[in-house]
Structures are given as C-alpha cells and as structure tokens.
Design a protein around this motif. Structure first.
Motif, PDB file in Angstrom:
ATOM      1  N   ALA A 184       0.780  -1.241   0.000  1.00  0.00           N
ATOM      2  CA  ALA A 184       0.000   0.000   0.000  1.00  0.00           C
ATOM      3  C   ALA A 184       0.808   1.285   0.000  1.00  0.00           C
ATOM      4  O   ALA A 184       0.257   2.348  -0.323  1.00  0.00           O
ATOM      5  N   LEU A 185       2.088   1.221   0.346  1.00  0.00           N
ATOM      6  CA  LEU A 185       2.839   2.456   0.592  1.00  0.00           C
ATOM      7  C   LEU A 185       4.097   2.582  -0.257  1.00  0.00           C
ATOM      8  O   LEU A 185       4.988   3.366   0.070  1.00  0.00           O
TER       9      LEU A 185
ATOM     10  N   ASN B 145      -3.240   9.071   9.408  1.00  0.00           N
ATOM     11  CA  ASN B 145      -3.439   8.768   7.988  1.00  0.00           C
ATOM     12  C   ASN B 145      -2.731   7.481   7.570  1.00  0.00           C
ATOM     13  O   ASN B 145      -3.276   6.685   6.794  1.00  0.00           O
TER      14      ASN B 145
ATOM     15  N   VAL C 124      -4.424   3.661   6.511  1.00  0.00           N
ATOM     16  CA  VAL C 124      -4.069   2.907   5.311  1.00  0.00           C
ATOM     17  C   VAL C 124      -3.828   1.442   5.662  1.00  0.00           C
ATOM     18  O   VAL C 124      -4.334   0.524   4.998  1.00  0.00           O
TER      19      VAL C 124
ATOM     20  N   ARG D 282      -7.036  -0.296   6.464  1.00  0.00           N
ATOM     21  CA  ARG D 282      -7.818  -0.572   5.254  1.00  0.00           C
ATOM     22  C   ARG D 282      -7.333  -1.851   4.584  1.00  0.00           C
ATOM     23  O   ARG D 282      -8.137  -2.688   4.159  1.00  0.00           O
TER      24      ARG D 282
END
Length: 350
Positions: A94-95, A223, A227, A230
C-alpha cells in the motif's frame, strides 16, 4: 508449477532459520529470546484458549491501549498485525507506489516483498564497513525502508541521522523497522507525532518472548495507520488471534520481567563479545540480541562444524558476508558452550 502465475515464476522465497524438531540443539540461529514468556503471559494464553470458539476482537482494543501507554503515543497511532512481517507486507502493498529503496544487506523479506508485489526496488550497497550511508538515499523520491538496528549486521544508526532523512523530503515516506531496538538502539517512535512521513514498525518476537505468538505493531500518524487498517480489513480482520492478543497484553503488563530479560541479554552479549574477540574473531558492535562475527576461519566452514556439534547459528551464502556468522544471544551457559566449542574447532587441523 503449471498453474503458477508467470509473474511469480522467478520469485525466490524468504528462507527462515532452521527449526529443529528435537531438543538436543543449542539454537542460536533465529534471534529468539533466550527466555520463556513471563508466567502471567502463559496464564493469559491458557485463559484465552477457553474461548477459542469465538472470534477475537478485531479492534484489539485492550492491547492497543496498553501498548499506546507504554510507547507514549495515542491509540489512533497504533496498528497491530500478525507479526511485523504481515505489517511489512501491508506496507509494501500500500505504501510503495513510487518504488522502494533499501540496503543490499538487510532483512531478506524486503527484496522478497518487492518482487512479490511487483515494486521497483533500488538496492543500495552498504559501505565497506557494513554500515548504512544515508547520504546515498537523499535523492530517492520513493519510500525508504531501513532496519534500525540493521540485520544481519547488528549495527544501528542514531535517531538524529534518520530524522534528517525524514525532514529532507516531507513528501517521501520513511519506514523504520525496529525489530531489535530494545537491545540498545534509538527508537524513532517519539518523533512520529512530528512527522507525517515517518512510520515505525516493531515486533513482540524478540524482546517480548513472543516469536511463536506472531505479534507486531506499527506506529505512525493517523493517515498512515488508516491505510494499514484498510489493507488489513480487506485481507483478514482477525489476523491477530485471541491467545496472541492476550499474551501481548500480559507481556506489556509484565514490565519488570521484560526489563530483567533485556538486561541479562545485554550482559551476556557483552561477555560473548569479549570471549569471541579473545579467540580472534572480529565482532561488529551490536545493538541487537545477536552478534555478527568473522572468525579466523570462514563462516562457511564454521557453520557446518557447529551444526555437527548440535549448535545452530546463521550463515548467509552472500558474497560480501559469506565469511561471517550471525549468532543469537542465548543464556550464559549456552554461550559458554558455544565459545568452548569454537575454541575446539579452531584448534583442530583444517
């Protein structure tokens, strides 16, 4: 292999340390704690087992609260997962949209995850002394991930040096993997509140005696935590089981035991360092619960010689470090046996 997606055909999986099925080995190869969990942790596992017919709390509220108090952050800045490996996998999924950079000699899962998820990776060589030169990372615009202290080298960077990297590009994420930080490193957790582009990952596997429980955590601003939540809730909301959550809570509540184990590990590390140096070994300065050493004989020869004598250590078949061994810190008695055995091996005809 006929059904394997061809995108994964060249994937080389991570190779974990050997886990012998018998009890006659001295096991110094996987950086586990030399000590069992606190008695209250074992009791917590047994108590949680009485309700295994029920799903665990997906929010892990009790453990999150206790860990946030211990780390000095808010509950919204904590993420929990099935070992730090799961959390690192979520990070790579995701990052890493702009690619990722990490050292060539570091935790092996970074390169595996990059290939598994198809992420462009810039692999940056360590310096000749096996330390990380952060200046080389300055111009990279993607995500940077650093194990600090690094594994398998055992070397750590000061927090101020990493913070400078964080400050240089606020739009660039820096992930610090602190699996071994309790053994002498300098944590970046206190600085998370000030930097939205800093994420710290930790584990209960080393300093908290819970390698078999599989529990990890991440600390970051809301934030970033959202993530990770999620991704987790799109994959498995129950990845941390009830027994592990109970053990983690009990471990955090047993701080005197935790601190005593840390102190003993550091003391035994110091004793072992001097004993190995007396045998002619080069021992890198360690901020971890292991030593990275190069002896008068190559690690490629010492590793099987020790294994034949029922002592497991870790050897990496990589050109730059093939002469080294990574040796976990066990009990004082185990390290005394290791040193005696190495002395015997070194005096034998080669």
């Amino acid at each position: 292999m006929e059904f394997l997606d061809q995108r994964l055909s060249q994937l080389k999986p991570y190779v974990p340390g050997e886990q012998p099925q018998t009890k006659d080995f001295i096991k110094l190869n996987t950086n586990e704690s030399a000590f069992p969990p606190a008695a209250t942790v074992v009791e917590a596992a047994a108590s949680a087992a009485e309700s295994l017919q029920l799903y665990p709390d997906p929010t892990l509220g009790n453990l999150t609260g206790a860990l946030s108090s211990y780390l000095g952050v808010t509950e919204s800045e904590i993420f929990l997962g099935n070992g730090s490996d799961e959390i690192l996998a979520f990070c790579f999924q995701a990052l890493m949209g702009k690619g990722v950079a990490f050292p060539d000699i570091t935790y092996g899962f970074y390169s595996v995850f990059a290939k598994l998820y198809g992420i462009p990776a810039k692999v940056i060589p360590l310096q000749a002394d096996l330390s990380i030169d952060l200046k080389v990372y300055a111009d990279f615009s993607g995500t940077i991930i650093l194990a600090n202290p690094n594994a398998p080298t055992s070397l750590g960077l000061p927090a101020a040096a990493i913070l400078q990297l964080v400050q240089e590009k606020p739009e660039r994420l820096v992930i610090v993997d602190e699996a071994y930080v309790e053994f002498g490193g300098e944590s970046l957790v206190p600085y998370v509140k000030d930097y939205a582009n800093l994420l710290v990952v930790g584990t209960f596997s080393k300093a908290w005696q819970l390698a078999g429980g599989r529990l990890g955590y991440a600390v970051g601003q809301v934030n970033l935590i959202e993530v990770l939540q999620r991704v987790k809730f799109s994959f498995n909301p129950y990845s941390v089981n009830a027994m592990t959550a109970a053990c983690g809570l009990a471990a955090v509540q047993a701080l005197p035991y935790h601190e005593a184990c840390l102190k003993e590990t550091v003391n035994v590390r110091a004793w072992t360092t001097e004993a190995l140096r007396d045998l002619g070994f080069e021992v890198l300065p360690s901020q971890t619960n292991f030593l990275f050493v190069k002896g008068p004989v190559s690690g490629s020869l010492l590793y099987p010689a020790l294994k034949n004598r029922k002592i497991l250590v870790r050897w990496f078949d990589q050109p730059r470090i093939k002469d080294y061994l990574r040796i976990s810190i066990g009990t004082l008695r185990e390290m005394e046996i290791l040193v005696t055995t190495l002395k015997e091996i070194l005096t034998e005809p080669q």
